[in-house]
Design a protein around this motif. Structure first.
Motif: not given
Length: 144
Positions: A29-47
């Motif tokens: 879970v910690d690894e997944m959170l780090k991965t998700m937090m490394s990219v901004s939410r707006s960048e992720l949602l645009q894709k």
């Protein structure tokens, strides 16, 4: 006394495997959170497409509420009697709705023209004999 002896005396040995699996899950879970937090939410949602955005939002909210459920359990509070239970059920309902929409998108579409031709040909009715012979071309060789 070694460190292993101290650790086994602190909790029953029967739950050691459960605790090891829990620790491994926490690391994941910690690894997944780090991965998700490394990219901004707006960048992720645009894709992502809107349906994928909805899935991501629902998974995020469900995960947060599930972690809060675990937190309540560790604090000695029964999460089944807490409003978080209704929230998890509500989120699960929306997850099912999104799944239905995704399944409908994947379902094959009906080609109405092809379906009507198929039905028309399947319901073919033989015509009178003289009509049939007048419409059939001669079986001899065609001249050019």
């Amino acid at each position: 006394m070694s460190e292993d002896d101290i650790n086994t005396e602190e909790y029953p040995t029967e739950i050691h495997d459960y605790l090891a699996a829990f620790e491994k899950s926490l690391r994941c879970v910690d690894e997944m959170l780090k991965t998700m937090m490394s990219v901004s939410r707006s960048e992720l949602l645009q894709k992502l497409e809107p349906l994928e955005q909805a899935k991501m939002d629902l998974v995020s909210v469900y995960t947060l509420n599930s972690m809060f459920w675990v937190y309540l359990a560790t604090q000695g509070i029964n999460p089944k009697e807490h409003p978080v239970k209704q929230e998890l059920e509500r989120i699960r309902t929306y997850m099912n709705k999104v799944k239905e929409i995704a399944d409908k998108k994947k379902a094959s579409k009906l080609d109405k023209g092809a379906a009507s031709r198929f039905v028309r040909n399947a319901l073919w009715e033989p015509k009178a004999e003289d009509e049939h012979t007048s419409q059939t071309p001669a079986k001899g060789k065609k001249r050019k």
